[in-house]
Each structure stands twice: as structure tokens, then as C-alpha cells.
Design an enzyme around this catalytic site. Sequence first.
Site, PDB file in Angstrom:
ATOM      1  N   GLY A 115       0.817  -1.207   0.000  1.00  0.00           N
ATOM      2  CA  GLY A 115       0.000   0.000   0.000  1.00  0.00           C
ATOM      3  C   GLY A 115       0.848   1.253   0.000  1.00  0.00           C
ATOM      4  O   GLY A 115       2.074   1.195   0.183  1.00  0.00           O
ATOM      5  N   GLY A 167       2.271   5.459   4.715  1.00  0.00           N
ATOM      6  CA  GLY A 167       1.448   6.076   5.742  1.00  0.00           C
ATOM      7  C   GLY A 167       0.072   5.483   5.915  1.00  0.00           C
ATOM      8  O   GLY A 167      -0.746   6.032   6.653  1.00  0.00           O
ATOM      9  N   THR A 196       2.892  -1.011   8.895  1.00  0.00           N
ATOM     10  CA  THR A 196       3.687  -1.352  10.080  1.00  0.00           C
ATOM     11  C   THR A 196       2.825  -1.376  11.331  1.00  0.00           C
ATOM     12  O   THR A 196       3.052  -2.177  12.247  1.00  0.00           O
ATOM     13  CB  THR A 196       4.839  -0.347  10.241  1.00  0.00           C
ATOM     14  OG1 THR A 196       5.583  -0.276   9.025  1.00  0.00           O
ATOM     15  CG2 THR A 196       5.764  -0.763  11.369  1.00  0.00           C
ATOM     16  N   GLU A 248      -4.360  34.196  -9.522  1.00  0.00           N
ATOM     17  CA  GLU A 248      -5.203  33.338  -8.690  1.00  0.00           C
ATOM     18  C   GLU A 248      -6.683  33.537  -9.008  1.00  0.00           C
ATOM     19  O   GLU A 248      -7.466  32.587  -8.959  1.00  0.00           O
ATOM     20  CB  GLU A 248      -4.933  33.628  -7.207  1.00  0.00           C
ATOM     21  CG  GLU A 248      -3.503  33.397  -6.768  1.00  0.00           C
ATOM     22  CD  GLU A 248      -3.005  31.989  -7.035  1.00  0.00           C
ATOM     23  OE1 GLU A 248      -3.842  31.063  -7.090  1.00  0.00           O
ATOM     24  OE2 GLU A 248      -1.793  31.814  -7.219  1.00  0.00           O
TER      25      GLU A 248
END
Length: 671
Positions: A227, A230, A234, A451
Amino acid sequence: MNNKGFNWFFPIAIMGIILYFAMGFFGSSDIQEITEEEYFTLMQEGKVQNVKAYRDNYTADVFLTATAKKELAKTNEQKSPFSGLNPAPSADYTLKYGDLRLFLEKFDKIKAENPQLTTTKNVDRAGSAMQEILIQIGIGLFIMFIIYFVFFRRMAGPGGPGGQIFSIGKSRAKLFDEKDKINVTFKDVAGLEGAKEEVQEVVDFLKNSEKYTKLGGKIPKGVLLVGPPGTGKTLLAKAVAGEAKVPFFSLSGSDFVEMFVGVGASRVRDLFAQAKAKSPAIIFIDEIDAIGRARGKGNFTGGNDERENTLNQLLTEMDGFGTDTNVIVMAATNRADILDKALMRAGRFDRSIYVDLPELHERRQILDVHLSKIKLDDNVDRDFLAKQTPGFSGADIANLCNEAALIAARNNHETVTKQDFLDAVDRIIGGLEKKNKAIKPSEKRRVAYHEAGHAAISWLVEHAAPLLKVTIVPRGRSLGAAWYLPEERSLTTTEQMYDEICATLGGRAAEQTVFGNISTGALSDLERVTKQAQAMVTIYGLNDKIGNISYYDSSGQSEYNFGKPYSNETAKLIDSEISKIIEHQYVRALEILATNRDKLDALAQKLLEKEVIFREDLEEIFGKRAWDPELTETPVSNKENKLVEEVTVEDQKQEEKNSIASPESGGGDQL
């Protein structure tokens, strides 16, 4: 290892013998040596009581009078305060003479000239040869004892300096058994319901193996957790260690790597030997791609051969002769595409569990776990936070909660408020706010229109992600940023990608429309649209000229090839189609902004006044979007948009996560 204690009798006995025969040898080292002239000077001064000459080694011992000895003792104390710790010397001075007859003649001459002298002389043989031999034997035994104690006892054990000399081939795995209390359980793993169910079955098999074996089932040899980073691979392994109640060996793939040849394979053998001795047991290898990379890639030699030997030994231990033991191998990696096919086959890693990015309800559960340790304000809505973080992994959510708590403490808040979470996401995604950065008014106006162009295009096209927040406050490397909230989808159509490219080019199109020229501020925009257009043509097969062809290689072998999988003519066609897609959407953006120039000016002016505008400000200028579903309240910002290169559920979720926030640089990326 020998369980009997170390017998100190023989070392102590040997040391006693050595000290007995070597006392004179070591003690004599403190006697000062003088010359013949110095001796005869002392003799004339009346300080010498007796001299003892030895025929064998041309030396003589000098014994002083009582008064001279006191003066010598005072001198020695001034030189070294620790001289009293040494054994008393047998003589006060020693000297070397050249010829015994001449030495004695000069002695008699001086005594005849000075009748008052009471100095006497003796001539004798030196120490016996047997004593010298015993002293040498004692010194040799002492050196052998030091070598034995330091090198064979201290270094053969796991501890002590240099312990790797004799244990370099031993496994470095850390063992967790019933003596070690591991606090992580499956209750601490939020979300990941499918992965937990698969792993729990492995734990249940070790606890209640008869439940499965009576039906003919066999224990799986290996479980591979795959995967994105994060996602909790583990953490799942830690939960297995806490739940299994069997010996659990944990180590990293890099622990097998060593500069010495054969060490990796030796450590693999030792690891499985320890696991078999404590069977049933579990071995967990984190980042297995360090040793499990596919063999024969690139035809490298040297270190690559050593890595392949380690992998071959691992393959043999997992499924070879004599492997009928209850030892399960768990491994984790985010690079499953580069693992060797022999490692991935059934019989070695029987199960490949994909640990996906969390869904909405799973993000809510992960937030509950991390927010339980934080003192929250009553106005913090956990459902709101879960909705505003699509595509976030468990590690991202944990980092968000921790950063919010740090910001609340920095602002002297009694509790962590909703605004702290908003500021935390802005800090993580956009970078540190540069309040003191000096920007010229002309550049600030250009950034505002840049922007505003992004915001206007994303609001006016159907499939672009709805805009949530626009700011011209410099953060990190960006002079301005626009945040979006994409829908959580698994597939993307051609029209959706066209609209996204058009919205991304809205900033540069706004500069061209208003100022008549363009700047370097669209660097990140151009990089993003180029990768998107390239993916449409070469990966997803979304171009009519190229057709339903994909040049993407999911096996990863193409990275070792120097050539391209298509001809030069096709390469020219690909370049042409990529340019057509981008330029067509740029012209489209120019047309949209030209049609809505008054609204663009109003939006840019409001952005210059307030520096930060939200969705409500766009609704006030442009009106509501006809095709938009009802949106939630103003959410937080998120991560920078990136290109997705695989048509999988995971990558689509990652695209959604990355496109939540699209910080656009106003000229800062190229600095």
C-alpha cells in the site's frame, strides 16, 4: 552458549605466578640508570655505601647511604606523587660498565685517594637463567589471557565493543515474546477493516490451528502488506505482535545488507533457525524491497550478486526442503511492482493484502483515535474534518492532529479549536506563512489576477473541482494559492481531464488577458498540465490520433531500458497531440475569461483588498454553479495537485487528495 559460569580460579592462579616471578622484573623498571662518571662522582662525595657488579651482563647495582637515600626519596616524590605505589626497588641506581677489570681498578684508585670512604664492592653473577625463563613464560601467559578474555569472550557475545567480529552472520531481528508487553492491538487500528480481517485470520490460525487443519487447511507461508506510504502497514504488524501471543521477530530488509560477502544469506539462515526453534512464530520484515527486488535487472555485479544471494536464501527458507514448520513470514512494502516474481508466488507469500487509503467513514474512525489524546474545543466537528480530508492516509491525519495541537499551544489556547485545525492544514500544505515578505505592488496585482483566473475558470467549467479558498499571502515557495475540494471518484473521463487542464491554465490566461504578457509564475501549472496531457496520450489511451494504446509498464522494467517502446514517427505524433491538448485548453481559458472580464476584475480587486476569499465571495460575483451539488461549509485546504499515472482505485484517490489544494506559485518556484 555455555550456561556454566566463568571459572576465575585458573586466571587468578596464573596471575599470582606471574606477579611472583615478575615482581623483580617490573620493580626494577623504576631504578634510575646512571653512567660510570656519575657513579664515581657520587662515590667521591661519600654517598655510595656499596656497589655490586655482575660479570654476566656488564651491569652493577649501586646502594646509597642512609642520608643519600633520603635525598633521593624527596626527589622522587617531587617527580611523581604515585611513586609510592610501586614496589621498593632492590637498588638505588644501576649502571653499565665497559670492562669489569678497568671498572674495579678505578674503584680501588678512588678509594686509595680518599681513605675516609667506606664504600664496599661485590662481584657476583647475574640472576639465574631459570628465573628469566619463568618470567618470560609468565608474560606470555598473561598476554594469552588478555587475548582470550577480550577477543573470544567479550567479542563473541552480542554486546561489548567490536561484537560484530564473531557474530556478524547472526540475525539482527528483535524478538517479542510473552515477556514483552506490546500495547498495540487491533482496537488501536482504525479503519482498514478488510486488511484487519485477513491478518486476524492468520493470528487465529496460530492460536487455534486445529479449527483449520481438521478441514484440510494449511497454514499460509507468508502475508505481504502492500500500500501507499502512511496507510498503516507497520501498525498492522505491531497489532499482530500484540495479539498473536507467539514469538514475533521484527526487522527491516536493510538489516540483511552488509559489506561482507555471504553475510546476508547467513543472517537469513540464522533468523529462520531461531524462528523454527520457537515455533509457532511470526517473522516480520519491513521494507522487504531492500532485498526482494527482482533479480537480473540491469546486469549489475558486485553488491547486486550479494543481494541476490540473500534473496535466494530467503526463497529457500520460505518454501524449500525442510520448511514444514509453523513459521509465518509477514512483510510490508510500498514497491510491490519491483519485487521478484518467485517471491510473490503462492507457497511463499500466499496472501497479498492491499492496505488502501481510508474512505470517509474510515477517516472518521482514524480521527477518533488521534483526537482522543487531544483536548478539543466543543465546536470541533469530526465529521466535518473527515469530509475535508479525502485521500488522506492515517499518517497524514495523525500529523494534522498533532500540528493543530502545537498551533493551539503556540497561541496559548486552553483547547484545540476548529481554527487551529484550519491553520494546521494551511501550514502543512502551503508551508510557513511569510508575513514579512516584500512584494512590489505590481507583482502583487499580477498574483491576484493569476489566482483569480484559476478561481474563475474552476467556477465556470462543469467538471473542474469546486474552489474553496483563494489567497495571495505568500506561503513556502508560493506567492499565492488556490484550494479545491474534488469529489471522491474512482474513474476520470476525458471531459473531466480537459476541464482540469483548462482550470490549471486559468492563471496564465488571466495574465495574458489583463496585462497582455505572461510571467514565469505559472511554472507549477505548466508542469502539471504537461504531465496530465502526456498521461492522456501515452498512458490512458484518451487521444483519437494515438488510439487505444498505452505505453505504461506496470512491471517497472521500462526504467532499465534506454529506448522507447514506440518509433520516432510516433514520438513526433505524441508530442504534437500533447501540445494540441494544452494549447486548445489555453485558448478555451482565454475565451472564458474574455467573456467574463468584468467578473474577473471584481474578483481580483476583492482578493487585493481581503487577501483571502472563500466560496461565498465567488457566489456573490458569479452566482451559484448550476451543476454543483450542495457543498458543505468552508473546508480546510489540502495538498498540492499531482499527476496520476495508473488507472487504479488507489491512484484515483491519491489524485483526489492531491487536488484538494493546488498552491499556485506567483513566480516563486523558479527562484
